[in-house]
Design a protein around this motif. Structure first.
Motif, PDB file in Angstrom:
ATOM      1  N   HIS A  45       9.778  -2.680  -2.325  1.00 17.13           N
ATOM      2  CA  HIS A  45      10.629  -1.758  -3.043  1.00 17.13           C
ATOM      3  C   HIS A  45      10.711  -0.476  -2.226  1.00 17.13           C
ATOM      4  O   HIS A  45      10.047  -0.312  -1.216  1.00 17.13           O
ATOM      5  CB  HIS A  45      10.152  -1.505  -4.472  1.00 17.13           C
ATOM      6  CG  HIS A  45       8.706  -1.139  -4.635  1.00 17.13           C
ATOM      7  ND1 HIS A  45       7.885  -1.823  -5.490  1.00 17.13           N
ATOM      8  CD2 HIS A  45       7.953  -0.151  -4.104  1.00 17.13           C
ATOM      9  CE1 HIS A  45       6.689  -1.282  -5.464  1.00 17.13           C
ATOM     10  NE2 HIS A  45       6.690  -0.272  -4.646  1.00 17.13           N
ATOM     11  N   SER A  46      11.559   0.404  -2.677  1.00 14.17           N
ATOM     12  CA  SER A  46      11.762   1.661  -1.974  1.00 14.17           C
ATOM     13  C   SER A  46      10.454   2.450  -1.987  1.00 14.17           C
ATOM     14  O   SER A  46       9.752   2.485  -2.984  1.00 14.17           O
ATOM     15  CB  SER A  46      12.860   2.457  -2.679  1.00 14.17           C
ATOM     16  OG  SER A  46      12.919   3.754  -2.147  1.00 14.17           O
ATOM     17  N   PRO A  47      10.082   3.087  -0.874  1.00 17.64           N
ATOM     18  CA  PRO A  47       8.840   3.861  -0.866  1.00 17.64           C
ATOM     19  C   PRO A  47       8.919   5.112  -1.727  1.00 17.64           C
ATOM     20  O   PRO A  47       7.900   5.628  -2.169  1.00 17.64           O
ATOM     21  CB  PRO A  47       8.646   4.222   0.604  1.00 17.64           C
ATOM     22  CG  PRO A  47       9.995   4.113   1.212  1.00 17.64           C
ATOM     23  CD  PRO A  47      10.731   3.063   0.447  1.00 17.64           C
ATOM     24  N   LYS A  48      10.140   5.600  -1.969  1.00 13.72           N
ATOM     25  CA  LYS A  48      10.259   6.772  -2.823  1.00 13.72           C
ATOM     26  C   LYS A  48      11.229   6.475  -3.970  1.00 13.72           C
ATOM     27  O   LYS A  48      11.874   5.443  -3.995  1.00 13.72           O
ATOM     28  CB  LYS A  48      10.724   7.974  -2.004  1.00 13.72           C
ATOM     29  CG  LYS A  48      12.012   7.747  -1.263  1.00 13.72           C
ATOM     30  CD  LYS A  48      12.227   8.843  -0.222  1.00 13.72           C
ATOM     31  CE  LYS A  48      13.697   9.074   0.097  1.00 13.72           C
ATOM     32  NZ  LYS A  48      14.551   7.908   0.152  1.00 13.72           N
ATOM     33  N   ALA A  49      11.285   7.392  -4.907  1.00 17.40           N
ATOM     34  CA  ALA A  49      12.097   7.157  -6.091  1.00 17.40           C
ATOM     35  C   ALA A  49      13.555   6.925  -5.718  1.00 17.40           C
ATOM     36  O   ALA A  49      14.096   7.570  -4.821  1.00 17.40           O
ATOM     37  CB  ALA A  49      11.986   8.338  -7.035  1.00 17.40           C
ATOM     38  N   CYS A  50      14.182   6.005  -6.410  1.00 16.38           N
ATOM     39  CA  CYS A  50      15.597   5.723  -6.189  1.00 16.38           C
ATOM     40  C   CYS A  50      16.428   6.545  -7.168  1.00 16.38           C
ATOM     41  O   CYS A  50      16.037   6.718  -8.321  1.00 16.38           O
ATOM     42  CB  CYS A  50      15.891   4.247  -6.460  1.00 16.38           C
ATOM     43  SG  CYS A  50      15.156   3.119  -5.272  1.00 16.38           S
ATOM     44  N   HIS A  85       0.857  -1.165   0.000  1.00 12.48           N
ATOM     45  CA  HIS A  85       0.000   0.000   0.000  1.00 12.48           C
ATOM     46  C   HIS A  85       0.900   1.222   0.000  1.00 12.48           C
ATOM     47  O   HIS A  85       2.112   1.133   0.090  1.00 12.48           O
ATOM     48  CB  HIS A  85      -1.000  -0.008   1.153  1.00 12.48           C
ATOM     49  CG  HIS A  85      -0.437  -0.271   2.520  1.00 12.48           C
ATOM     50  ND1 HIS A  85      -0.939  -1.253   3.321  1.00 12.48           N
ATOM     51  CD2 HIS A  85       0.525   0.345   3.241  1.00 12.48           C
ATOM     52  CE1 HIS A  85      -0.312  -1.239   4.476  1.00 12.48           C
ATOM     53  NE2 HIS A  85       0.585  -0.279   4.451  1.00 12.48           N
ATOM     54  N   SER A  86       0.269   2.359  -0.134  1.00 20.38           N
ATOM     55  CA  SER A  86       1.019   3.599  -0.177  1.00 20.38           C
ATOM     56  C   SER A  86       1.735   3.794   1.162  1.00 20.38           C
ATOM     57  O   SER A  86       1.171   3.514   2.205  1.00 20.38           O
ATOM     58  CB  SER A  86       0.046   4.751  -0.424  1.00 20.38           C
ATOM     59  OG  SER A  86       0.701   5.976  -0.260  1.00 20.38           O
ATOM     60  N   PRO A  87       2.980   4.250   1.159  1.00 19.81           N
ATOM     61  CA  PRO A  87       3.674   4.464   2.432  1.00 19.81           C
ATOM     62  C   PRO A  87       3.094   5.621   3.239  1.00 19.81           C
ATOM     63  O   PRO A  87       3.239   5.678   4.446  1.00 19.81           O
ATOM     64  CB  PRO A  87       5.109   4.766   2.014  1.00 19.81           C
ATOM     65  CG  PRO A  87       5.027   5.222   0.598  1.00 19.81           C
ATOM     66  CD  PRO A  87       3.848   4.518   0.006  1.00 19.81           C
ATOM     67  N   LYS A  88       2.439   6.551   2.568  1.00 20.03           N
ATOM     68  CA  LYS A  88       1.815   7.649   3.308  1.00 20.03           C
ATOM     69  C   LYS A  88       0.335   7.722   2.963  1.00 20.03           C
ATOM     70  O   LYS A  88      -0.136   7.030   2.073  1.00 20.03           O
ATOM     71  CB  LYS A  88       2.529   8.961   2.996  1.00 20.03           C
ATOM     72  CG  LYS A  88       2.582   9.292   1.533  1.00 20.03           C
ATOM     73  CD  LYS A  88       3.567  10.418   1.270  1.00 20.03           C
ATOM     74  CE  LYS A  88       3.273  11.211   0.004  1.00 20.03           C
ATOM     75  NZ  LYS A  88       2.687  10.511  -1.101  1.00 20.03           N
ATOM     76  N   ALA A  89      -0.372   8.563   3.690  1.00 22.41           N
ATOM     77  CA  ALA A  89      -1.813   8.649   3.509  1.00 22.41           C
ATOM     78  C   ALA A  89      -2.163   9.031   2.074  1.00 22.41           C
ATOM     79  O   ALA A  89      -1.512   9.879   1.470  1.00 22.41           O
ATOM     80  CB  ALA A  89      -2.398   9.672   4.479  1.00 22.41           C
ATOM     81  N   CYS A  90      -3.205   8.401   1.559  1.00 21.57           N
ATOM     82  CA  CYS A  90      -3.688   8.744   0.222  1.00 21.57           C
ATOM     83  C   CYS A  90      -4.774   9.792   0.325  1.00 21.57           C
ATOM     84  O   CYS A  90      -5.594   9.750   1.245  1.00 21.57           O
ATOM     85  CB  CYS A  90      -4.313   7.501  -0.434  1.00 21.57           C
ATOM     86  SG  CYS A  90      -3.128   6.202  -0.821  1.00 21.57           S
ATOM     87  N   ARG A  91      -4.804  10.701  -0.625  1.00 24.43           N
ATOM     88  CA  ARG A  91      -5.892  11.684  -0.684  1.00 24.43           C
ATOM     89  C   ARG A  91      -6.897  11.177  -1.701  1.00 24.43           C
ATOM     90  O   ARG A  91      -6.643  11.244  -2.909  1.00 24.43           O
ATOM     91  CB  ARG A  91      -5.330  13.038  -1.109  1.00 24.43           C
ATOM     92  CG  ARG A  91      -4.348  13.588  -0.090  1.00 24.43           C
ATOM     93  CD  ARG A  91      -4.006  15.018  -0.414  1.00 24.43           C
ATOM     94  NE  ARG A  91      -5.220  15.815  -0.577  1.00 24.43           N
ATOM     95  CZ  ARG A  91      -5.264  17.133  -0.455  1.00 24.43           C
ATOM     96  NH1 ARG A  91      -4.168  17.794  -0.139  1.00 24.43           N
ATOM     97  NH2 ARG A  91      -6.375  17.802  -0.649  1.00 24.43           N
TER      98      ARG A  91
END
Lengths: 441, 441, 441
Positions: free
Chosen positions: C7-12, B7-13
């Motif tokens: 995978h990484s939560p943000k862009a690598c 799932h998304s690592p942070k809250a989804c809007r």
């Protein structure tokens, strides 16, 4: 068998754990709901939260589903519930001959499941369920919500979708993060899932008139999520345990295909409250009962397990860590001194945990517990359907595994001292009190 | 069987969903490629994106592989493709006797797979594939890219690696995030995977001269990713369907071991376009066809499924939610009014979706659709190989599962009204139009 | 079979890979430990790290467990180790008749496992293990830590919990992120897991006196994590290989139930150092040996595999990419020129990798290697228990799969040139040197 679970995307701050009380309370017509603060550091790290429902006699918790699986421990009371397992048609029937209305009617519905004190109940993600207090005393439920579970595909927040009513919003974090343009504060009543649809859509979908649609949408409904049922309710419920088949009022129809017999008759509960079920029993120390995928196979679907523990006055739980799960523990009675240590050898928690408080113990962190004079009882939920506990002292412990040569050199002690370390403690998981401090050779 | 997905690592809007058009278009020699904006809030949340290829007759989409699995729906046209399934050697042969060059040659290559309108095609992550328009009309493909799939080990961006050509870059987000020091704008031609290697390395690896290496690198190649093939192309392709074995030009060699027979003959497509295949059929309402792991077992490897729907003029899709998946729906024809509601009972989408637009419906969110006068057709991709749909109204619905006693108290209605709610709507998933609003008792 | 990995939560940021040296070194009584910087961009992206232990003769690496699984390659040396597999009791016995102390004692302990140069060893997450250098020369171990593995439920940092000693802290990133209020710098000695508990708790749990508890806590222990054992150590260890059963000093007791026979006798090592085991062998080019779940089934539990490679002087590794895993490669000897290319066709690495350096090659990125005059040897760890390598040139390559018609149009070359591309290179995975550049037709 490997479990799959998300860890926190960023570093967790776990050097200062706290025993948490419930943070918010919402009163309803026939009970109240308390929720812990899911934004505290350790709950966020593990991706879990706790909720406590208190349902008064004849109280009905409205049906709804959450985007994360839940385990429910029945601290007190008895009742019935319905769980809308997908693919399981309404194969149960109840004759409503005895109702006060004229005529009779055979209502078809889902399986009605009974539960009682000490039961552990499973609710899969996205599956609707309702609960009713059929007893004379309050029904107290502890609900563990596993937000970071792989079944949740949205984000690390639990969202409960209600089929009816207008329950006050509980989950503040997600809404704030959502940054709704209209200014909305917690405490505002939200709708149920039908509230957001156009009336004419609902009239057409259900083939009913606009008056019934307004009822569907919960207009003017101030009862919140736990409602007091009307007089007719009990006569509309099956009398006997749904496990029993009889020629009387309650008839289970034949399932139509093999699949229904598999999924739809799955057991979704396991009692871990009674002392006869304990996996670990020390007549002077206490007992521990576990529900995992071995004795409740459905736990495989949600990848969770639970442990019910009782420590007698001043008894001690062996120092241990959980190899493959976080632990979220709720104290149901009494109090204890608990110490938790991290990988740096630092104490991250050293204090009292008492009835009504919740403590999160991270995976691999080492914990020791000593009950107070009053004893200590808890329910601990674990984020693995087969949580492995490694004991550090006692008859079955890491010390026993190590050769005396390794122990001697680890601690710079003699072989005799190493043997004392290995064999000094004859008890296994729960240590009885009364052994004085330090036993000198 | 549990699915695993991030799932998304942070809250989804998710309080304001939108029906999205394609955001960028890249023209190539024999077609064009349109991509949706993967940075919009809901696509980011679910970790998905959509791409539409239009390939003109005799157009060849160059081979490449992506770090995420894809499902491709053939909206229009027919063609052939090659999928480089790992471990499957070139066990197919084509005699090139009829080519215009002197002599004959038996070319060994991968299986050539045919496809046609209404087919759903699977492309696993990291596996190279090419596609060719063998027909007389344009080939239109909708490609669903599942970026947050567990097969992608890098980051939440899709990266396509081409074996040839110099296609213009599509994925802006990843590059910006990468913050390349050289200032690069989207629209710049990137190379193919050989472009970045030293010439002498490639000459040695392939044992060819520098002229051929320059061709490999796509020097001066302005055709982009869809190229027009030369005249010889068709005679170099097998005539018959690769499913057929014959003594003619197309000979399938014996597989060398059991493993090849298993993986290499796996079916990678399933037709959901034809009405005979519908799982749900209402002669006045419409039909729905599903491809999931039951009828296309290979979907288990990518954990995705798809649903093709057709609603006739003014017909309605029953209010429902998907228990265990997000839905990314592309409208292939017509238009409809769609409403989506979240867990707060708020409408997060209420508007028209028309041909060419994409709507993301989050897991557990409730949706209702009513086709316009023109009718409505869509392909919906779901992030689970066995997406479970729970209906809220109709013959097989959550309402039917609930006992009338519970319904009466949920909505504060009489038992008769509860029965109307349960039994008022006799149709199941697709509701035929023409029932007037509100049926009064 | 799908792997599951975060995978990484943000862009690598992967446009500029670097060959990394170890970043920190901690000296201990009988060896030293070097750790790579886990905060560098590519290690963070993949969620991996590398550690190198050098253990002098008679050196013992203290027991501890980590919240992530590890693979250990024995670069040099021989030794013994213990792995505390859960559920496996101390079913091994060693008679301590020959010790210098009076009397005899039968010590019960875990299985003692032998290892030697070229072995690949597995350590599951949360499971304690120790290692001892039984040989005459230094024991050099390369440890691959898979932090982003699904077994780790905490956060993307490795945490090692020691059972003894007071090792200097290695993992800076997590502590900084934790923002401990006390100012703490790396280099500070941390405790072991017992250090954080109250003395009286430990005295009661182990039933020992306070003096022994102080030893447990490692008070005044300056030896760090690799200690020099005392003279008695060897006589306390079993003489023969634990695989052998004998009536002599080393007796394996009967396991008590079937389960122990399954888990507790699992093989946790596989030799990939010896040339007889190579999966790929080119007498002029080199060899490659792989350990994956096929030949080491326990790798299924940790979802990792490894590849040991040897390239002779100036030999070349075929251009290839890994479909379903990242690669973390450590050069054990020699040097090579390595090129890595991304999806944009950009070179992201073009340089020398030499002994002692580590290079991360992301999933799907294409890599070519040519050994220097001295040759090149490496151990590469992969984040999948069955890493699939797709070759781009050679006898078994993507080129061979493509029909000549497709190749001709991909590169705008003739059919003859396409055939040269397909068949020009007869070798498979490792190309022997000495073929001159460019072979003209």
């Amino acid at each position: 068998r490997q479990q799959h679970r998300f860890h926190s995307p960023k570093a967790c701050r776990l050097e200062n754990l706290r025993a948490q009380e419930a943070a918010r309370r919402i009163d309803a017509e026939a009970g109240c709901t308390e929720i812990w603060d899911q934004n505290n550091e350790e709950f966020q790290c593990a991706g879990v939260n706790m909720v406590r429902h208190t349902i008064r006699p004849r109280g009905l918790l409205l049906p709804g589903f959450t985007n994360a699986p839940k385990l429910i421990f029945v601290v007190q009371g008895t009742g019935i519930r319905g769980v809308a397992m997908p693919g399981c048609p309404e194969t149960y029937q109840t004759d409503l001959r005895r109702s006060q209305s004229a005529g009779s009617f055979r209502d078809e519905h889902q399986k009605i499941r009974q539960f009682r004190e000490g039961d552990l109940l499973v609710v899969p993600a996205g599956v609707s369920h309702w609960m009713y207090n059929r007893g004379q005393s309050d029904l107290i439920l502890i609900v563990f919500v596993d937000t970071r579970n792989v079944a949740n595909q949205i984000d690390p927040f639990a969202r409960k979708f209600y089929l009816a009513g207008r329950p006050e919003m509980m989950e503040r974090g997600a809404r704030e993060a959502e940054g709704r343009s209209r200014s909305v504060s917690t405490g505002e009543k939200s709708g149920n899932m039908f509230s957001g649809f156009a009336d004419e859509f609902l009239e057409e979908a259900f083939q009913v008139d606009s008056g019934l649609v307004r009822r569907l949408k919960g207009e003017d409904d101030e009862r919140d999520r736990i409602v007091l049922v009307d007089e007719d309710f009990d006569v509309l419920m099956p009398e006997r345990d749904d496990q029993e088949r009889s020629r009387g009022r309650y008839i289970e129809s034949e399932s139509e295909n093999g699949f229904e017999e598999t999924v739809c008759t799955l057991r979704l509960k396991h009692n871990i409250g009674r002392s006869e079920h304990a996996d670990v029993f020390n007549p002077r120390g206490g007992r521990i009962s576990t529900a995992n995928f071995h004795n409740l196979p459905f736990l495989r679907q949600v990848r969770l397990s639970a442990e019910r523990g009782v420590l007698y006055s001043n008894a001690m739980s062996a120092p241990h860590y959980t190899v493959n799960a976080h632990t979220l523990a709720y104290a149901t009675r009494g109090s204890a001194r608990v110490q938790v240590v991290d990988n740096f050898g630092q104490s991250v928690f050293d204090g009292e945990v008492r009835e009504g408080q919740v403590l999160m113990i991270p995976q691999n962190f080492v914990v020791m517990t000593r009950a107070s004079d009053r004893g200590f009882e808890w329910i601990a939920f674990k984020t693995n359907d087969n949580a492995i506990t490694n004991l550090l002292a006692g008859r079955v412990s890491q010390m026993r595994l190590l050769p005396v040569g390794v122990l001697s050199n680890m601690y710079r002690i003699s072989r005799e001292e190493a043997q004392r370390l290995k064999y000094g403690q004859p008890e296994m998981r729960v240590f009885s009190p009364g052994r004085s401090q330090g036993r000198r050779e």
